[in-house]
Scaffold this active site. Structure first.
Site, PDB file in Angstrom:
ATOM      1  N   THR A 127       0.819  -1.215   0.000  1.00 38.96           N
ATOM      2  CA  THR A 127       0.000   0.000   0.000  1.00 38.96           C
ATOM      3  C   THR A 127       0.847   1.256   0.000  1.00 38.96           C
ATOM      4  O   THR A 127       0.514   2.247  -0.657  1.00 38.96           O
ATOM      5  CB  THR A 127      -0.942   0.008   1.216  1.00 38.96           C
ATOM      6  OG1 THR A 127      -1.841  -1.103   1.115  1.00 38.96           O
ATOM      7  CG2 THR A 127      -1.739   1.296   1.286  1.00 38.96           C
ATOM      8  N   SER A 132       1.024  -7.281  -1.080  1.00 36.48           N
ATOM      9  CA  SER A 132       1.565  -8.335  -0.215  1.00 36.48           C
ATOM     10  C   SER A 132       0.718  -9.599  -0.215  1.00 36.48           C
ATOM     11  O   SER A 132       1.180 -10.655   0.215  1.00 36.48           O
ATOM     12  CB  SER A 132       1.745  -7.829   1.219  1.00 36.48           C
ATOM     13  OG  SER A 132       0.513  -7.640   1.870  1.00 36.48           O
ATOM     14  N   THR A 151       0.849  -4.586   4.209  1.00 37.70           N
ATOM     15  CA  THR A 151       0.503  -4.974   5.576  1.00 37.70           C
ATOM     16  C   THR A 151      -0.144  -6.346   5.690  1.00 37.70           C
ATOM     17  O   THR A 151      -0.049  -6.989   6.730  1.00 37.70           O
ATOM     18  CB  THR A 151      -0.431  -3.928   6.208  1.00 37.70           C
ATOM     19  OG1 THR A 151      -1.647  -3.863   5.452  1.00 37.70           O
ATOM     20  CG2 THR A 151       0.223  -2.562   6.271  1.00 37.70           C
TER      21      THR A 151
END
Length: 332
Positions: A12, A54, A85
């Site tokens: 992000t 991710s 994250t």
């Protein structure tokens, strides 16, 4: 100035809005543009190694990250890894095993809002990560919301809040406050030997969250699919049902077939203890491995790593009986 390496992987923090939603769109050079005067405080080198959300970072990417960290360990005072994250806690945990005894700080961080967003948390997170990377404390850590956690103790607990991660069953390693970066050295496990890259992993590991009435035949399916290990999130301190649907009997069959079975608690905090109840003791008698106070992320990645090192279940059990990087503490 401290020599800091920033390894970028996407996430992000490096994302831009597209027709299909947020997607990584900034490389390391573009990310550095938004750091303001931060690079003036460090001798900074930036390297792009991945460009992924991710959710798409898997064991193959873990090996690349681990190799990149290992190869850079002697050329820098600290390493920061920018990362999405969603799977950051898994990456932080597995790196703790793959580059055990790393001689410099390795700090993972990211953001809940892209760094181009006017309200981004990314810059603060990078500031914290750089400070920890320059601290001289070796180990793998995760920095977020002005807090630093041991990598194998971090869990993502919020989807949008800036305090996205908690340190589970372990004190914070450091916090940013009016005194700067305040480090708690007794929360950092000491190194106990030279750093060796051990990046072999077994991807054939499955995670099951136990629910009332779960059909034990699911283990037959896993065996037929050639899974070599399973992590079970059991009830409470370690409850497993054995009336009508005899899960414990099936665990015995799985263990006899060569499958490693690790059992931890569904409860996020505190420890499982299979010695407390009849169901737990029955499970131990059938050869299950206790996860104690490990996080699910730490247990899953440790089993993948352990099975990558050896196919001997007794050796796997031995690896789980001790702490590799601070991932387990509460053992009988």
């Amino acid at each position: 100035m401290k020599r800091i390496l920033l390894l970028t992987t996407g996430g992000t923090i490096a994302s831009r809005l597209t027709d299909e939603g947020l997607a990584p769109g900034l490389d390391g050079a573009a990310l550095s543009h938004y750091l303001g005067g931060l690079p003036d405080s460090y001798d900074l080198t930036v390297r792009d190694i991945l460009h992924l959300d991710s959710s798409n970072i898997q064991p193959e990417e873990w090996r690349l990250i681990a190799q990149s960290v290992y190869e850079a360990r002697n050329g820098f005072d600290g390493i920061v890894v920018s990362h999405g994250t969603d799977t950051m806690a898994y990456t932080a945990s597995v790196l703790s095993y793959m580059v055990r005894n790393i001689p410099v700080p390795v700090v993972l961080t990211g953001a809940q809002l892209p760094i181009e967003h006017p309200l981004t948390d990314g810059l603060d997170n990078l500031r914290t990560a750089f400070a920890m990377a320059a601290s001289g404390r070796p180990g793998v850590f995760l920095a977020f919301d002005r807090r630093v956690m041991l990598g194998c103790r971090a869990v993502k607990t919020h989807t949008t809040a800036f305090g996205a991660f908690d340190s589970v069953n372990w004190p914070l390693v450091a916090q940013v406050n009016g005194a700067g970066l305040t480090i708690r050295d007794d929360a950092i496990p000491p190194t106990d030997g030279p750093c060796v890259l051990r990046d072999k992993l077994c991807e054939a590991v499955f995670l099951i969250k136990l629910t009332p009435g779960l059909d034990p035949e699911v283990f037959d399916m896993l065996l037929s699919m050639h899974y070599r290990g399973v992590v079970i999130e059991a009830f409470g301190a370690g409850g497993l049902h054995f009336i009508r649907r005899n899960l414990i009997e099936k665990l015995h069959a799985a263990a006899q077939s060569g499958m490693a079975v690790v059992v931890c608690s569904q409860c996020l905090y505190e420890s499982s203890n299979f010695y407390l109840y009849q169901a737990g003791q029955k499970a131990l008698a059938e050869g299950v491995i206790q996860g104690w106070d490990m996080t699910t992320e730490a247990a899953v990645t440790k089993l993948m790593w352990a099975l990558g090192q050896t196919g001997d279940l007794d050796e796997v059990r031995t690896l789980f009986s001790k702490s590799i990087a601070g991932e387990v503490q509460n053992r009988r």
